[in-house]
Write a protein that holds these residues in place. Structure first.
Motif, short mmCIF file in Angstrom:
data_model
loop_
_atom_site.label_atom_id
_atom_site.label_comp_id
_atom_site.label_asym_id
_atom_site.label_seq_id
_atom_site.Cartn_x
_atom_site.Cartn_y
_atom_site.Cartn_z
N UNK A 181 69.45 37.43 46.60
CA UNK A 181 69.63 36.22 47.28
C UNK A 181 69.21 36.39 48.94
N UNK A 182 68.67 35.42 49.29
CA UNK A 182 68.25 35.31 51.01
C UNK A 182 69.49 34.39 51.33
N UNK A 183 70.47 34.60 51.92
CA UNK A 183 71.46 33.88 52.36
C UNK A 183 72.14 34.60 53.46
N UNK A 184 72.86 33.24 54.13
CA UNK A 184 73.70 33.52 55.27
C UNK A 184 75.40 33.89 54.77
N UNK A 185 76.10 34.88 55.21
CA UNK A 185 77.34 34.98 54.36
C UNK A 185 78.36 34.98 55.36
N UNK A 186 79.39 34.60 55.28
CA UNK A 186 80.50 34.70 56.30
C UNK A 186 81.69 35.40 55.83
N UNK A 215 68.31 40.29 55.78
CA UNK A 215 69.02 38.86 55.17
C UNK A 215 69.00 38.85 53.78
N UNK A 216 68.89 39.78 53.14
CA UNK A 216 68.85 39.56 51.53
C UNK A 216 69.97 40.46 51.10
N UNK A 217 70.60 39.79 49.74
CA UNK A 217 71.85 40.50 49.24
C UNK A 217 71.55 40.72 47.93
N UNK A 218 71.73 41.76 47.52
CA UNK A 218 71.51 41.98 46.01
C UNK A 218 72.71 42.78 45.47
N UNK A 219 72.91 42.30 43.96
CA UNK A 219 73.99 43.04 43.37
C UNK A 219 73.53 43.49 41.93
N UNK A 239 78.46 34.67 44.81
CA UNK A 239 79.64 34.82 45.56
C UNK A 239 80.55 35.55 44.59
N UNK A 240 80.65 35.24 43.26
CA UNK A 240 81.55 35.51 42.33
C UNK A 240 81.11 37.14 41.99
N UNK A 241 79.78 37.42 42.03
CA UNK A 241 79.10 38.82 41.65
C UNK A 241 79.68 39.64 42.75
N UNK A 242 79.13 39.24 44.28
CA UNK A 242 79.65 39.99 45.20
C UNK A 242 81.40 40.28 45.29
N UNK A 243 82.07 39.27 44.86
CA UNK A 243 83.52 39.70 44.61
C UNK A 243 83.73 40.94 43.84
N UNK A 244 82.95 40.72 42.49
CA UNK A 244 83.39 41.84 41.42
C UNK A 244 82.82 43.01 41.79
N UNK A 247 84.44 43.44 45.82
CA UNK A 247 86.26 42.98 46.24
C UNK A 247 86.24 42.29 47.33
N UNK A 248 85.18 41.91 47.93
CA UNK A 248 85.27 40.92 49.17
C UNK A 248 85.03 39.54 48.75
N UNK A 249 85.83 38.68 49.39
CA UNK A 249 85.67 37.28 49.13
C UNK A 249 84.50 36.82 50.31
N UNK A 250 83.33 36.31 50.10
CA UNK A 250 82.60 35.91 51.38
C UNK A 250 82.22 34.39 50.62
N UNK A 251 81.78 33.63 51.96
CA UNK A 251 81.16 32.29 51.65
C UNK A 251 79.81 32.28 52.05
N UNK A 252 78.97 31.52 50.89
CA UNK A 252 77.81 31.57 51.20
C UNK A 252 77.35 30.25 52.04
N UNK A 253 77.00 30.50 53.37
CA UNK A 253 76.64 29.35 54.12
C UNK A 253 75.40 28.56 54.06
#
Ligand SMILES: Cc1cc2nc3c(=O)[nH]c(=O)nc-3n(C[C@H](O)[C@H](O)[C@H](O)COP(=O)(O)OP(=O)(O)OC[C@H]3O[C@@H](n4cnc5c(N)ncnc54)[C@H](O)[C@@H]3O)c2cc1C
Length: 497
Positions: A181-186, A215-219, A239-244, A247-253
């Motif tokens: 995803x091309x995303x801004x996370x916080x 600025x791209x994030x992949x899992x 978001x769920x995949x990043x957490x799994x 282990x970090x909780x992020x928000x996709x802005x």
């Protein structure tokens, strides 16, 4: 009634490259593209050395380079250990370029050469008989059918052409899911940059030494497949995949775009069935490890283009088309295997740690690293060219040579731009040139002084339009029989002198 010589289904990079190759050889071609406008995401694709050499042979390299970014290292299963700089090529690097640029460059090239490209036209059915193929087409003006002599499926991994033609697509079902995803996370620094193999999977966060843009994030998650691959992925899924994985909780802005892919690994069991052929992702799909799929597909197109043109123009029989499968199927099969191996090396767990240590140690040696680098970059590809006069150059890709000619220095890459066969005469043999003139409608002949860079002595080299050496000699007494037989095999019988 036959309306078209060749129809290409799919105006992705492979269909466009093939259309350009066919036009270069004077064959009329129509490209039917389902999407009304290019839909390509600004994803960076890695173009590797053999494809770069091929692009140079068509005069396209500079434009690709001007829109991309070069990189001196490549990875194997996320291990950035492959040094590309001492590979045996003029293009000892890989080029990161957005797929949108690739499509733009290739569609302008194909159109400039006279290909008819029809966006918004979807192939809906394929029926062939002994004389041609009828394609059902849904276009802006409704449905109609198009008749052609040959139909080429360049319509991607879920190819309708392949399935309607009855070409099998065996392989292994997916077990890995990738999301990019091309995303801004916080929070912005919640995730480390670069490649990370973690207990929950792999995180690839652009900005590190990766083929992804900033600025791209992949899992990549292992032993997890999407419930429905047809349903578009969402920000929540990322978001769920990043957490799994982390282990970090992020928000996709902000979410600009997102794609999901798997390790569905399959290959067409035949690349030609009668008058229908497949190329690119329509012929092979695999996990995008090492960035090899587009490279494979572009090389399929350049292998197929001149052969299909020779058949359409009446120089060759369909036997020549069978060499397309014979030469390209094993190349893709090896890529499928190396992507499977890379997946095993990316899985979480202690067993994989130990396996990675072994592979990393081997890849860190000069010979081991080079072997893997030559595999990923395609530099180890040769063509199994049957020859009655064995010579170490036969079957290899033509090396870069500075050819001193009566006019000015030139090179095989420059001389191959026309897409014709090339005879490099290094022994000033008038009898050979006279013989070559009989194929003058398909063959360029150049007389040159033997180049200093040559690592194998040769009196003469015959290069196919795709850059592979079909015949070479350093023993003139083998001629003229073997030379004219090699030309007849690949280019067809001679024309009128
Ligand atoms: C995350 C990811 C990263 C990748 N990175 C790399 C990389 O770094 N290097 C690399 O070499 N490869 C990479 N690849 C692979 C590469 O993207 C593909 O191999 C390449 O796009 C294949 O090109 P194609 O023209 O065969 O198919 P596609 O790009 O899929 O194009 C097929 C075209 O056919 C059209 N079409 C489909 N059905 C029909 C129909 N019925 N009628 C008419 N038109 C139709 C589609 O709209 C599309 O335009 C990556 C892939 C992924 C998923």
């Amino acid at each position: 009634m036959v309306n078209e010589e060749v129809v290409v289904a799919g105006g992705g990079p492979v269909g466009l490259m093939l259309a350009a190759e066919l036009r270069l050889a004077g064959v009329s071609v129509t490209v039917l593209e389902r999407e009304p406008a290019p839909r390509s995401l600004p994803m960076v694709r890695g173009i590797h050395a053999r494809t770069l050499e091929t692009l140079e042979c068509r005069g396209l390299l500079e434009e690709f380079r001007s829109r991309g970014r070069t990189q001196n290292r490549a990875h194997y299963a996320g291990m950035w250990l492959l040094d590309l700089t001492d590979l045996p090529t003029r293009h000892a690097y890989s080029l990161g370029i957005e797929q949108g640029h690739v499509i733009d460059i290739l569609s302008r090239r194909a159109e400039g050469l006279g290909a008819r490209i029809l966006p918004g036209h979807e192939v809906s059915s394929v029926v062939q008989d002994d004389h041609g193929v009828t394609a059902g087409v849904n276009g802006p003006g409704g449905s109609h059918s198009l008749r052609c002599r040959f139909l080429i499926g360049c319509d991607g991994g879920r190819s309708l052409v392949r399935s309607q033609a009855g070409i099998g697509f065996p392989g292994s079902a997916p077990s890995v899911t990738g999301l990019i995803a091309a995303a801004t996370v916080s929070p912005p620094d919640a995730l480390p940059t670069g490649w990370h193999r973690l207990s929950g999977g792999v995180l690839v966060n652009g900005g590190g030494p990766s083929a992804l843009a900033d600025h791209t994030i992949g899992t990549f998650e292992f032993d997890r497949t999407p419930t429905d691959r047809g349903v578009a992925p969402t920000a929540d899924e990322v978001r769920h995949s990043i957490r799994r994985v982390t282990g970090s909780e992020v928000t996709i802005d902000v979410l600009h775009w997102i794609i999901r892919f798997t390790d569905n690994t399959r290959q067409a069991d035949r690349y030609r069935l009668g008058r229908v052929l497949v190329a690119g992702d329509a012929a092979h799909v695999h996990f995008p490890a090492g960035g090899q799929g587009l490279n494979l597909g572009l090389q399929d197109a350049v292998n197929l283009g001149w052969k299909l043109a020779a058949v359409v123009r009446g120089h060759a029989t369909t036997e020549l088309l069978d060499t397309y499968h014979r030469e390209r199927h094993p190349v893709a099969a090896r890529v499928l295997d190396n992507t499977r191996a890379q997946i095993q090396l990316m899985r979480p767990g202690h067993d994989t740690d130990t396996l990675r240590d072994v592979v990393a140690a081997l890849a860190s040696t000069r010979q081991g690293g080079r072997r893997l680098a030559e595999q990923i970059t395609g530099l180890d590809i040769t063509c199994p060219v049957p020859t009655e006069t064995p010579h170490p150059l036969v079957g290899r890709y033509v090396p870069h040579l500075t050819l001193g000619t009566a006019a000015q220095p030139t090179s095989p890459a420059e001389l191959l731009r026309t897409g014709r066969f090339l005879l490099i005469d290094l022994a000033d043999r008038g009898d050979r040139r006279a013989l070559a003139r009989r194929w003058g409608d398909r063959l360029t002949t150049v007389s040159a002084t033997p180049p200093e860079e040559a690592d194998h002595a040769a009196d003469a080299i015959l290069v196919r339009p795709d850059g592979y050496i079909a015949w070479a000699t350093d023993t003139p007494e083998n001629e003229p029989g073997s030379f004219s037989r090699a030309l007849t095999t690949w280019a067809g019988p001679p024309g009128t002198p």
